[in-house]
Design a protein around this motif. Sequence first.
Motif, mmCIF file in Angstrom:
data_model
loop_
_atom_site.group_PDB
_atom_site.id
_atom_site.type_symbol
_atom_site.label_atom_id
_atom_site.label_comp_id
_atom_site.label_asym_id
_atom_site.label_seq_id
_atom_site.Cartn_x
_atom_site.Cartn_y
_atom_site.Cartn_z
ATOM 1 N N LYS B 77 0.818 -1.206 0.000
ATOM 2 C CA LYS B 77 0.000 0.000 0.000
ATOM 3 C C LYS B 77 0.841 1.240 0.000
ATOM 4 O O LYS B 77 0.538 2.211 -0.646
ATOM 5 C CB LYS B 77 -0.895 -0.013 1.238
ATOM 6 N N LYS B 78 1.941 1.164 0.718
ATOM 7 C CA LYS B 78 2.760 2.348 0.779
ATOM 8 C C LYS B 78 3.554 2.531 -0.500
ATOM 9 O O LYS B 78 3.725 3.621 -0.991
ATOM 10 C CB LYS B 78 3.717 2.260 1.984
ATOM 11 N N ALA B 79 4.036 1.403 -1.030
ATOM 12 C CA ALA B 79 4.913 1.510 -2.194
ATOM 13 C C ALA B 79 4.125 1.809 -3.461
ATOM 14 O O ALA B 79 3.003 1.353 -3.642
ATOM 15 C CB ALA B 79 5.684 0.207 -2.377
ATOM 16 N N PHE B 80 4.697 2.624 -4.259
ATOM 17 C CA PHE B 80 4.055 3.005 -5.508
ATOM 18 C C PHE B 80 4.218 1.867 -6.524
ATOM 19 O O PHE B 80 5.316 1.417 -6.746
ATOM 20 C CB PHE B 80 4.700 4.287 -6.029
ATOM 21 N N PRO B 81 3.130 1.402 -7.129
ATOM 22 C CA PRO B 81 3.267 0.292 -8.079
ATOM 23 C C PRO B 81 3.975 0.737 -9.343
ATOM 24 O O PRO B 81 3.418 1.453 -10.167
ATOM 25 C CB PRO B 81 1.818 -0.115 -8.363
ATOM 26 N N VAL B 82 5.246 0.352 -9.411
ATOM 27 C CA VAL B 82 6.038 0.771 -10.555
ATOM 28 C C VAL B 82 5.578 0.080 -11.828
ATOM 29 O O VAL B 82 5.471 0.664 -12.893
ATOM 30 C CB VAL B 82 7.532 0.480 -10.286
ATOM 31 N N LEU B 83 5.331 -1.207 -11.692
ATOM 32 C CA LEU B 83 4.941 -1.960 -12.887
ATOM 33 C C LEU B 83 3.752 -2.830 -12.530
ATOM 34 O O LEU B 83 3.787 -3.577 -11.564
ATOM 35 C CB LEU B 83 6.124 -2.831 -13.333
ATOM 36 N N SER B 84 2.707 -2.701 -13.296
ATOM 37 C CA SER B 84 1.553 -3.543 -12.996
ATOM 38 C C SER B 84 0.911 -4.021 -14.275
ATOM 39 O O SER B 84 1.020 -3.380 -15.320
ATOM 40 C CB SER B 84 0.545 -2.765 -12.151
ATOM 41 N N LEU B 85 0.267 -5.119 -14.167
ATOM 42 C CA LEU B 85 -0.399 -5.698 -15.329
ATOM 43 C C LEU B 85 -1.883 -5.345 -15.279
ATOM 44 O O LEU B 85 -2.554 -5.621 -14.300
ATOM 45 C CB LEU B 85 -0.211 -7.223 -15.329
ATOM 46 N N ASP B 86 -2.332 -4.736 -16.327
ATOM 47 C CA ASP B 86 -3.744 -4.364 -16.337
ATOM 48 C C ASP B 86 -4.335 -4.773 -17.675
ATOM 49 O O ASP B 86 -4.485 -3.947 -18.579
ATOM 50 C CB ASP B 86 -3.863 -2.855 -16.132
ATOM 51 N N TYR B 87 -4.644 -6.022 -17.781
ATOM 52 C CA TYR B 87 -5.058 -6.518 -19.078
ATOM 53 C C TYR B 87 -6.449 -6.047 -19.477
ATOM 54 O O TYR B 87 -6.690 -5.642 -20.600
ATOM 55 C CB TYR B 87 -5.004 -8.046 -19.091
ATOM 56 N N HIS B 88 -7.358 -6.086 -18.551
ATOM 57 C CA HIS B 88 -8.728 -5.823 -18.983
ATOM 58 C C HIS B 88 -8.957 -4.368 -19.362
ATOM 59 O O HIS B 88 -9.934 -4.037 -19.959
ATOM 60 C CB HIS B 88 -9.742 -6.268 -17.933
ATOM 61 N N HIS B 89 -8.013 -3.544 -19.000
ATOM 62 C CA HIS B 89 -8.125 -2.147 -19.411
ATOM 63 C C HIS B 89 -8.075 -2.021 -20.919
ATOM 64 O O HIS B 89 -8.771 -1.211 -21.522
ATOM 65 C CB HIS B 89 -6.969 -1.381 -18.763
#
Lengths: 194, 821
Positions: B77-89
């Motif tokens: 929660k604290k850390a900023f998500p540098v890389l994330s997978l967002d397929y359905h977008h």
Amino acid sequence: MGSTNSTLSKIPNVEELMQETGFTPAHIVRLYDRFEALDKEKTGHLRPQDFGAINRLAMNPIGDRIIGAFFSPGQETVDFHSFVRILAHFRPADKKRPKDPSMPEPVNSRTSKLKFAFQLYDQDKDGKISRAELLQVLRSMLEMQVTEEQLESIADRTIQEADLDKDDAISFEEFRKSLEKVNIDHKMSIRFLR
Amino acid sequence: MSVRVALHSPTGSRSFLERGLLLLVMLIFLEGTVLTLGAASSPDISAQDNTGGGHDRRDDHRGIAGSHEHTNYTYTKKAFPVLSLDYHHIQVPFEISLWVLLASLMKLGFHLIPRLSSIVPESCLLIVVGLLVGGLIKLAGEEVPPVLDSNLFFLCLLPPIILDAGYFLPIRPFMENIGTILMFAVVGTLWNAFFVGGLLYAVCQIEGTYLSQVELLPCLLFGSIISAVDPVAVLAVFEEIHINELLHILVFGESLLNDAVTVVLYHLFEEYSGAGEVTPTDVILGVICFLIVSLGGIAVGAIYGILAAFTSRFTSHTRVIEPLFVFVYSYMAYLSAEMFHLSGIMALIACGAVMRPYVEANISHKSHTTVKYFLKMWSSVSETLIFIFLGVATVAGPHAWNWTFVSVTVILCLVSRVIGVVGLTFIINKFRIVKLTTKDQFIVAYGGLRGAIAFSLGYLLDKDLFPMRTMFLTAIITEIFFTVFVQGMTIKPLVDLLAVKKKQEAKRSINEEIHTQFLDHLLTGIEDICGHYGHHHWKDKLNRFNKKYIKKCLIAGERYKEPQLIAFYHKMEFKQAIELVESGGGVKLPSAMPSQVSMQNIQPKKLPPAVAERALPQFTKGREEEIRKILRSNLQKTRQRLRSYNRHTLVADPFEDGWNDFLLKKQRMIELEKKMTEMSNYLTVPAAPPDSPTMCRARLASGDDFKAEKAGAKVIPDPNAFYNIKASSDGVPTIQVDLASPQSPDSVNMLNEFSKRGATDQGLGQREGATRDEDQGLMMKLSSAGKEEKEEGGNKNPGLMRCLSDPGPSNEDEEDEPFLP
């Protein structure tokens, strides 16, 4: 049928005519009616003025050539027989005709049609379409819309394309060859003359 | 190229084959896995929606809302998500792109495998690919997406194909055979529908088939769905067999025009299947409906076509969006027709056919090429997708296999088609000049392929009203497979076996063009003499009307006066000029020679001043570009030229054809040189050595002044420049080489005209003007040009741009046939 027969009887040598041209009696009658309609003075012959009276023909760029084709050289009038004979060129070709080399070429065969068209180009009847003759045709077809130079370059190119023996004119054979892909039977036939 | 290589070396072919197959398999797996992933992720999303209740997915990922499935977020929660997978977008566009990519790669792959594409038509291979992909998805346990959704099909996949067909429809053969085509389309389809439907019903009534619940109307509906020949399938298969024009247009025209019949029959039977019976009133209403559907569709299309033509008249300042008008107006025509349940296909065809001659006269050459390529591209992709989806849908759809029904359908379709064609031809031949032979009839009958339209129409059926929908769908798919696979694969060998006439290389010569026009006039005249209002009479009338009124409204500027023959001639000249430039590496200048006289005369003699204004803005930017281009190309080519130029190439190379041409060329060259020496006496242009191409052309341009002194001026700066350059024979031999290049009769032509021009005073200035204009008005500006030249250049710009700025591939010749019949 009665009127057909009576009309037919008015025409001399009708059987011979039908034989030669391949028209049916119905066709002959129809052409005869047309002939009479054109022949306003009922002389039994047509003169160039009679043809000229057809308005639409006057608008045709090669109208005068067509009219000229009906009249044999030296003749001033055309009678019904010649009228029909010329029109017989435009009958659709009979595919089922047996090729009989002894018989003369039927008047509506591909070659005869092409010959007729060729003669329209070749006004001086020397068997070739010279550059000048081609220019004349182009001029009349393209009317006022192009310049001399344009016409000349088109004519040059045309002759260059078709001229195989390099005599700077198009002979009948060359003419025929350049049109080998065109379906002349289809292009030069009138439907009702079947 | 790869094909040839592959055929020559067996090891090479094997490696290609292997490579190709490997590629295919890999792609299919890739596609399957991604789609499976996609399908797999969607349940997650739906689950999320149910629990989270947050419609904004972005909120989810930013972890703003709190309690969500992704437990990662609670930890980081604290850390900023540098890389994330967002397929359905990006799911939907991504999948669409993936499908399109798959389709295109498949197409690529097929052509890499040499023998496969010659035996099996593309459509079959694509269906197989679809089957494989569908199978993969099913194996992965996911639900196969309903890809051949009727909306998607009718609104997105079908229009590009039809527009492509309509825009490039060869009008002349189409109109010549319109009677036959209409007979086949209307009467033939009706016959097929009733024959198949009726007999199917009869078969269903037989005891023991367990089909007695199938009533008459659903059967007739089924008959009408399955009897329509499909344009997509016909196009796909016929394109590869290169059959002669007449047969092609017959089958293809029929497939296009039967849409109206299909639409009416479909709606009629669908409406009344609920009611259970059809009264005679309904039949009459149906006939009226048919007329409205077809004529209305054509009218809608024609209106949009005229609008598009009119719009294109004003696009001379915004050339970049010209293609857009073509596409948007056509698509709107289709949609408008569909809105009223009129025949969208006929609307599209009418729109494309009506707008084409006017739009092509107005738009620039680049736009023309763009339109052509976009249409081809979209229709190709659409077609590929359709076939793949057919395969997928086959795997997906619920099937209800019934041996009797399916086999009877297939047999009946074949039988009814044959009977229909033979019967109709018998009647039609009485009215045709060129009769249809038995061979022709066979090909027409055999070429009646069914395709995706039938499937989509079946898919549209309401499940409740038609309980036997799945059985229908199965039967439709089987029929499609049968026609596409069996008939599609065997038609090519049959065509060869029966020695059916193939398509002739459609390089129309100027001779043909002139003579056919001559014959047209002749026949019109003869018809007038006979007092017969025939085919030619009406065609002539239409042409006159067109010329007098319509062209004035719809074509920009002075170009409407350009007679068809001249347009054709220009096209030929330009094409040759381009070929010369491309092949000889050449010099633009001499290649312009053949057409120089004609080129400068695109407009008639009287030039309205209005043209000058329009012409002016087009120069400045374009000219700079051209200078740069010329510099680049010529500097490159100079090097090439020096290597390849050889005076002795003029003399006999017995292995080249056109031996005579060489001699002729040589002869003319000699004449030319003689003339030049004569004329050099009159030279007043400074004989400074040419340093750069631009300067050289500038020098030529300075000869522009001579235009003012037309009267009696024997000076010909052009040959002078030629002569000069020739004498110096250094840096810019560009001009000479083409004279020597053993390219084509073009050089002869050019020399021919050149020598002839040299002899005449007239047109000298014009010629110079033309040479300059040749470089898109480059040289016009360099001289103190009078108004005339600007006008010439301006007017010529679209046409010249056409020639030189964008040499399109010359294979597309057949489409550039004169569009006015």
